[in-house]
Motif scaffolding. Structure first.
Motif, PDB file in Angstrom:
ATOM      1  N   GLU A  30      24.655  -7.758  18.088  1.00  0.00           N
ATOM      2  CA  GLU A  30      25.881  -7.257  18.694  1.00  0.00           C
ATOM      3  C   GLU A  30      26.387  -8.166  19.812  1.00  0.00           C
ATOM      4  O   GLU A  30      27.571  -8.149  20.133  1.00  0.00           O
ATOM      5  N   VAL A  34      30.404  -9.012  20.569  1.00  0.00           N
ATOM      6  CA  VAL A  34      31.044  -8.752  21.859  1.00  0.00           C
ATOM      7  C   VAL A  34      31.572 -10.049  22.464  1.00  0.00           C
ATOM      8  O   VAL A  34      32.689 -10.098  22.992  1.00  0.00           O
ATOM      9  N   LYS A  37      34.782 -11.134  20.653  1.00  0.00           N
ATOM     10  CA  LYS A  37      35.927 -10.313  21.070  1.00  0.00           C
ATOM     11  C   LYS A  37      36.400 -10.712  22.464  1.00  0.00           C
ATOM     12  O   LYS A  37      37.608 -10.773  22.718  1.00  0.00           O
TER      13      LYS A  37
END
Length: 49
Positions: A30, A34, A37
Motif C-alpha cells: 500500500e 499512497v 497518489k
C-alpha cells in the motif's frame, strides 16, 4: 507536592496497534499506492501534469 503521572496502557496499546497496521499495509504494498497518489496530486497542484 505533585503526584507522578500514572502509566497509561491505552496509549501504548494504541501505538502498538498503529505500528502493526502500518507494517501490514507496507507488507501488502500500500505504500507504493499512497506514494503514487501523493505524487499525482502534487503534480496537479504545481501544474506539471
Amino acid at each position: 507536592m505533585r503526584r507522578p503521572a500514572r502509566f497509561d496502557w491505552r496509549g501504548i496499546c494504541a501505538a502498538g496497534a498503529g505500528l502493526l497496521m502500518m507494517g501490514y499495509g507496507i507488507y501488502r504494498g500500500e505504500m507504493k499506492v499512497v506514494f503514487d497518489k501523493a505524487v499525482n496530486i502534487c503534480m496537479e497542484c504545481i501544474g506539471l501534469g
